[in-house]
Design an enzyme around this catalytic site. Structure first.
Site, PDB file in Angstrom:
ATOM      1  N   ASP A 146      -5.560  -3.884  -2.289  1.00 53.74           N
ATOM      2  CA  ASP A 146      -4.598  -3.397  -1.303  1.00 53.74           C
ATOM      3  C   ASP A 146      -3.799  -4.515  -0.646  1.00 53.74           C
ATOM      4  O   ASP A 146      -4.348  -5.469  -0.093  1.00 53.74           O
ATOM      5  CB  ASP A 146      -5.366  -2.613  -0.235  1.00 53.74           C
ATOM      6  CG  ASP A 146      -4.474  -2.099   0.867  1.00 53.74           C
ATOM      7  OD1 ASP A 146      -3.644  -1.230   0.564  1.00 53.74           O
ATOM      8  OD2 ASP A 146      -4.596  -2.581   2.007  1.00 53.74           O
ATOM      9  N   SER A 163       0.824  -1.198   0.000  1.00 56.05           N
ATOM     10  CA  SER A 163       0.000   0.000   0.000  1.00 56.05           C
ATOM     11  C   SER A 163       0.869   1.263   0.000  1.00 56.05           C
ATOM     12  O   SER A 163       1.798   1.379  -0.801  1.00 56.05           O
ATOM     13  CB  SER A 163      -0.953  -0.050   1.196  1.00 56.05           C
ATOM     14  OG  SER A 163      -2.025   0.837   1.031  1.00 56.05           O
TER      15      SER A 163
END
Length: 286
Positions: A163, A39
């Site tokens: 993510d 991320s």
């Protein structure tokens, strides 16, 4: 080049703490041979690998009040909260250029974590697998930063991914599996932080009916995260890892539209790394 693993947690805009830490590493001439990021941690790590540490501060703070970067209205209209096309294509191509060539040719081994939506498993892809094309780089970093509910899954090499922090928020186990004898971990939460029980099981099932693995890992994400934090704290006590974390996050979550607070957290990261530098060099010494 330091023969050690650098592990970078995500955390949305709270990740500006990591940006400050990496800025100090560059100032100190610290270049790690192996990096593992998810991320925002992966995005910050990419600028470090490309030897553009100031991009982290510029990109992640300067545009927070620009609707092209972040817009609740766009989300309500069925789009993404963060303007993914703007962030991962317009900015690096035209506004604050990213050095794709330096990133591609860097001798640093760089793993980016994503979450497979069908299986719920963590997928770690190494730079040489995607950095040969600009589109490959853009897609991987968009995928690792595509947060549930506020962004859509991304197709990458036949997988639907999101993510990286969902399945593996702090990829320390990947560093261990790769054989790193020394590990430096940059966290974006204060010591002792643990995720609370996730009470959103039904909405996850409604939101992602085609992705059972994603639903499964989202419903137990707090357990996975907390087990990882337990492991990291045990490793820290045994001197098996060196951890840099903020004493305070200034109340900043994944989303923040107050540049002053973000600049302050960036500075906290920079000066925390500076304060710990002597101990870090001692830990990294042969």
């Amino acid at each position: 080049m330091i023969d050690a693993g650098l592990v970078l947690e995500g955390g949305g805009l709270r990740g500006v703490f990591t940006s400050g830490v990496l800025r100090r590493f560059v100032d100190e001439g610290l270049w790690f041979a192996n990096i593992y990021g998810v991320s925002m941690g992966a995005c910050s790590g990419a600028n470090y690998v490309a030897r553009q540490p100031e991009r982290n501060r510029i990109v992640n703070i300067s545009f927070v009040n620009d609707s092209r970067y972040l817009s609740w209205m766009r989300l309500l209209r069925g789009g993404d909260l963060f303007g993914m096309e703007f962030i991962f294509r317009t900015i690096p191509h035209f506004i604050v250029p990213f050095d794709y060539a330096v990133f591609r040719d860097s001798p640093i081994t760089f793993f980016v974590g994503m979450t497979d939506c069908l299986t719920g498993e963590a997928v770690h892809v190494e730079k040489k697998e995607f950095a040969n094309t600009v589109e490959g780089v853009d897609t991987v970093f968009q995928a690792t930063a595509s947060l549930p509910l506020i962004a859509k899954p991304i197709q990458y090499q036949g997988r639907m991914v999101m993510d990286g922090g969902i399945a593996d928020a702090v990829p320390i186990r990947k560093s261990m599996a790769e054989g790193d004898a020394k590990r430096v971990i940059v966290l974006t939460q204060a010591r002792g932080y643990r995720k609370k029980t996730n009470g959103f099981q039904l909405p996850w099932r409604i939101w992602y009916p085609d992705y059972p693995g994603l639903v499964r890992i989202l419903t137990r994400r707090n357990h996975v995260y907390n087990e990882t934090m337990d492991l990291i704290e045990e490793m820290e006590v045994r001197d098996e890892a060196f951890v840099i974390r903020p004493a305070t996050t200034l109340g900043i979550g994944r989303i923040c539209r107050t540049p002053k607070k973000l600049y302050d957290l960036y500075d906290i990261g920079y000066f925390e790394a500076q304060k710990r530098m002597e101990a870090l060099r001692e830990y990294l010494s042969p």
